[in-house]
Scaffold this motif. Structure first.
Motif, PDB file in Angstrom:
ATOM      1  N   VAL A 115       0.854  -1.178   0.000  1.00  0.00           N
ATOM      2  CA  VAL A 115       0.000   0.000   0.000  1.00  0.00           C
ATOM      3  C   VAL A 115       0.897   1.238   0.000  1.00  0.00           C
ATOM      4  N   ASP A 116       0.442   2.306  -0.656  1.00  0.00           N
ATOM      5  CA  ASP A 116       1.279   3.507  -0.790  1.00  0.00           C
ATOM      6  C   ASP A 116       1.123   4.502   0.349  1.00  0.00           C
ATOM      7  N   ALA A 117      -0.057   4.554   0.979  1.00  0.00           N
ATOM      8  CA  ALA A 117      -0.275   5.597   1.976  1.00  0.00           C
ATOM      9  C   ALA A 117      -1.459   5.266   2.873  1.00  0.00           C
ATOM     10  N   ILE A 118      -1.514   5.976   3.990  1.00  0.00           N
ATOM     11  CA  ILE A 118      -2.673   5.910   4.876  1.00  0.00           C
ATOM     12  C   ILE A 118      -2.840   7.273   5.533  1.00  0.00           C
ATOM     13  N   ILE A 119      -4.085   7.693   5.719  1.00  0.00           N
ATOM     14  CA  ILE A 119      -4.404   8.917   6.458  1.00  0.00           C
ATOM     15  C   ILE A 119      -5.186   8.467   7.684  1.00  0.00           C
ATOM     16  N   ASP A 120      -4.558   8.545   8.851  1.00  0.00           N
ATOM     17  CA  ASP A 120      -5.179   7.986  10.047  1.00  0.00           C
ATOM     18  C   ASP A 120      -5.108   8.963  11.209  1.00  0.00           C
ATOM     19  N   ALA A 121      -6.259   9.272  11.791  1.00  0.00           N
ATOM     20  CA  ALA A 121      -6.309  10.135  12.973  1.00  0.00           C
ATOM     21  C   ALA A 121      -6.031   9.280  14.198  1.00  0.00           C
ATOM     22  N   THR A 122      -4.905   9.517  14.833  1.00  0.00           N
ATOM     23  CA  THR A 122      -4.558   8.745  16.020  1.00  0.00           C
ATOM     24  C   THR A 122      -3.700   9.593  16.935  1.00  0.00           C
ATOM     25  N   GLY A 123      -3.607   9.202  18.181  1.00  0.00           N
ATOM     26  CA  GLY A 123      -2.827   9.959  19.143  1.00  0.00           C
ATOM     27  C   GLY A 123      -1.355   9.976  18.796  1.00  0.00           C
ATOM     28  N   ILE A 124      -0.686  11.063  19.132  1.00  0.00           N
ATOM     29  CA  ILE A 124       0.743  11.186  18.848  1.00  0.00           C
ATOM     30  C   ILE A 124       1.513  10.112  19.596  1.00  0.00           C
ATOM     31  N   GLY A 125       2.380   9.430  18.875  1.00  0.00           N
ATOM     32  CA  GLY A 125       3.187   8.370  19.473  1.00  0.00           C
ATOM     33  C   GLY A 125       2.538   7.010  19.439  1.00  0.00           C
ATOM     34  N   ALA A 126       1.443   6.871  18.684  1.00  0.00           N
ATOM     35  CA  ALA A 126       0.746   5.587  18.604  1.00  0.00           C
ATOM     36  C   ALA A 126       1.713   4.466  18.232  1.00  0.00           C
ATOM     37  N   ALA A 127       1.608   3.356  18.961  1.00  0.00           N
ATOM     38  CA  ALA A 127       2.556   2.248  18.791  1.00  0.00           C
ATOM     39  C   ALA A 127       2.559   1.714  17.366  1.00  0.00           C
ATOM     40  N   TRP A 128       1.372   1.621  16.744  1.00  0.00           N
ATOM     41  CA  TRP A 128       1.352   1.014  15.421  1.00  0.00           C
ATOM     42  C   TRP A 128       1.947   1.955  14.373  1.00  0.00           C
ATOM     43  N   MET A 129       1.782   3.273  14.578  1.00  0.00           N
ATOM     44  CA  MET A 129       2.425   4.234  13.690  1.00  0.00           C
ATOM     45  C   MET A 129       3.952   4.175  13.854  1.00  0.00           C
ATOM     46  N   THR A 130       4.387   4.101  15.094  1.00  0.00           N
ATOM     47  CA  THR A 130       5.825   4.012  15.381  1.00  0.00           C
ATOM     48  C   THR A 130       6.418   2.784  14.721  1.00  0.00           C
ATOM     49  N   ASP A 131       5.706   1.664  14.804  1.00  0.00           N
ATOM     50  CA  ASP A 131       6.191   0.412  14.224  1.00  0.00           C
ATOM     51  C   ASP A 131       6.367   0.526  12.710  1.00  0.00           C
ATOM     52  N   ILE A 132       5.400   1.170  12.055  1.00  0.00           N
ATOM     53  CA  ILE A 132       5.480   1.321  10.593  1.00  0.00           C
ATOM     54  C   ILE A 132       6.629   2.253  10.214  1.00  0.00           C
ATOM     55  N   ILE A 133       6.750   3.378  10.931  1.00  0.00           N
ATOM     56  CA  ILE A 133       7.814   4.341  10.621  1.00  0.00           C
ATOM     57  C   ILE A 133       9.197   3.740  10.900  1.00  0.00           C
ATOM     58  N   LYS A 134       9.294   2.923  11.935  1.00  0.00           N
ATOM     59  CA  LYS A 134      10.571   2.269  12.267  1.00  0.00           C
ATOM     60  C   LYS A 134      11.048   1.340  11.158  1.00  0.00           C
ATOM     61  N   SER A 135      10.112   0.875  10.329  1.00  0.00           N
ATOM     62  CA  SER A 135      10.503  -0.016   9.230  1.00  0.00           C
ATOM     63  C   SER A 135      11.399   0.695   8.226  1.00  0.00           C
ATOM     64  N   GLY A 136      11.369   2.053   8.258  1.00  0.00           N
ATOM     65  CA  GLY A 136      12.211   2.835   7.351  1.00  0.00           C
ATOM     66  C   GLY A 136      11.642   2.986   5.958  1.00  0.00           C
ATOM     67  N   LYS A 137      10.442   2.449   5.734  1.00  0.00           N
ATOM     68  CA  LYS A 137       9.849   2.481   4.398  1.00  0.00           C
ATOM     69  C   LYS A 137       8.772   3.560   4.242  1.00  0.00           C
ATOM     70  N   PHE A 138       8.369   4.165   5.367  1.00  0.00           N
ATOM     71  CA  PHE A 138       7.327   5.182   5.341  1.00  0.00           C
ATOM     72  C   PHE A 138       7.756   6.414   6.123  1.00  0.00           C
ATOM     73  N   GLU A 139       7.191   7.553   5.752  1.00  0.00           N
ATOM     74  CA  GLU A 139       7.481   8.799   6.449  1.00  0.00           C
ATOM     75  C   GLU A 139       6.219   9.650   6.535  1.00  0.00           C
ATOM     76  N   LEU A 140       6.237  10.591   7.476  1.00  0.00           N
ATOM     77  CA  LEU A 140       5.105  11.512   7.624  1.00  0.00           C
ATOM     78  C   LEU A 140       5.153  12.583   6.544  1.00  0.00           C
ATOM     79  N   LEU A 141       4.003  12.853   5.949  1.00  0.00           N
ATOM     80  CA  LEU A 141       3.880  13.916   4.961  1.00  0.00           C
ATOM     81  C   LEU A 141       3.195  15.109   5.599  1.00  0.00           C
ATOM     82  N   SER A 142       3.790  16.281   5.496  1.00  0.00           N
ATOM     83  CA  SER A 142       3.160  17.498   6.013  1.00  0.00           C
ATOM     84  C   SER A 142       2.161  18.047   5.006  1.00  0.00           C
ATOM     85  N   MET A 143       1.074  18.587   5.516  1.00  0.00           N
ATOM     86  CA  MET A 143       0.111  19.287   4.664  1.00  0.00           C
ATOM     87  C   MET A 143       0.559  20.736   4.520  1.00  0.00           C
ATOM     88  N   THR A 144       0.289  21.316   3.372  1.00  0.00           N
ATOM     89  CA  THR A 144       0.579  22.732   3.180  1.00  0.00           C
ATOM     90  C   THR A 144      -0.513  23.561   3.854  1.00  0.00           C
TER      91      THR A 144
END
Length: 315
Positions: free
Chosen positions: A183-212
């Motif tokens: 999958v290329d992306a996900i937009i998910d409203a979750t609390g800062i520091g969510a474990a599952w978000m951390t796990d995905i980002i730790k994989s090194g394959k995904f990053e946070l995109l800022s909105m303009t």
């Protein structure tokens, strides 16, 4: 009067007592709160709410149920399949706007949840409009992720079908598909520091995109339930800069026909037992009755309204 007549009168009186003057059935003692899929924060938070409720309120038992998520919970409340439900603000707004849930009422709110836009590093997604033609994880039909993702996508000028819809069913499967780059992306409203978000980002394959700013302004203009809610630098591994994004509150909703005293006790418990809730899940750290101001999307339940009026927070 014969024994038979006496019994008939007795049964009639018993039925009248149970029905009450309003004609509605006597309040049930076994209650349910809808959450989301197993493995997600909503299910864990619902379990904590139920445990705290059962330890502090007599005469009722509350059980957390795994469900299809935010939008599902609201419909299930309307259909009397659930008594309470946890939902993202955008899902509540959609339900109210479409007038599909006239019996929905607000109980409380908590957990400011920024929209995390996670994008696959090799997908060449530099702005939200670059999601066109990309696969977007939506968890499950009716889930809050699907509801809010559609609002974001359409507010910036894309059509909903401009993105490829991916439904993994739950966050456990979604995390696996994201980390294996299916999958290329996900937009998910979750609390800062969510474990599952951390796990995905730790994989090194995904990053946070800022909105303009322009994107955020367009989203908030179309969807007033959103507000600016940045994710500070350092919230996730290798996150060197603050991620600019929008967010919303998590809402506890209920059916309008729940007894006023029950809902009053529920709201009072929710705020009085903040430390117990927080000990069970970190996302309860911002529980504060003050947050109800400006956050009522569905009307307040009379029991909740009574509580907030006593604090001078609503008129």
């Amino acid at each position: 009067m014969s024994i038979r007549n006496i019994m008939t009168v007795a049964l009639t009186l018993a039925a009248a007592i149970c029905l009450g003057v309003s004609g509605t059935a006597m309040a049930k003692s076994k209650l349910t709160i809808g959450t989301a899929s197993m493995g997600g924060n909503y299910f864990n938070m619902g379990a904590v709410i139920a445990k705290t409720f059962n330890s502090n309120i007599e005469g009722y038992t509350l059980t957390a149920q795994a469900t299809g998520g935010s939008a599902f919970n609201l419909t299930a409340i309307q259909d009397k399949e659930l008594d309470f439900g946890i939902s993202q603000g955008p899902a509540v707004m959609s339900a109210i706007t479409t007038k599909n849930v006239p019996d929905l009422r607000t109980v409380a709110n908590y957990n400011g949840t920024p929209q995390h836009v996670l994008v696959r590093k090799g997908a060449n997604i530099k702005s939200l409009k670059d999601l066109k033609g990309k696969s977007l994880e939506l968890i499950a039909a009716g889930d809050g992720v699907e509801v809010s993702s559609r609002k974001v996508v359409e507010a910036i000028g894309l059509k909903w079908d401009d993105v490829k819809h991916s439904y993994s069913g739950n966050r456990v499967q979604a995390a696996s598909r994201l980390k294996t780059e299916q999958v290329d992306a996900i937009i998910d409203a979750t609390g800062i520091g969510a474990a599952w978000m951390t796990d995905i980002i730790k994989s090194g394959k995904f990053e946070l995109l800022s909105m303009t700013k322009e994107e955020m302004d367009a989203i908030m203009k179309a969807n007033p339930e959103f507000s600016v809610m940045p994710i500070p630098a350092g919230s996730y591994p290798d996150q060197k800069e603050t991620s600019t994004t929008i967010g919303n509150w998590t809402i506890i909703a209920c059916s309008a026909d729940l007894p006023e005293q029950l809902v009053y006790d529920m709201v009072k418990m929710f705020h009085a037992q903040k430390e117990a809730l927080k000990a069970g899940h970190a996302f309860f750290r911002d529980v504060n009755p003050e947050n109800i101001k400006g956050a009522v999307i569905a009307p307040l339940h009379p029991g909740a309204e009574k509580f907030y009026k006593e604090l001078g927070l609503v008129k």
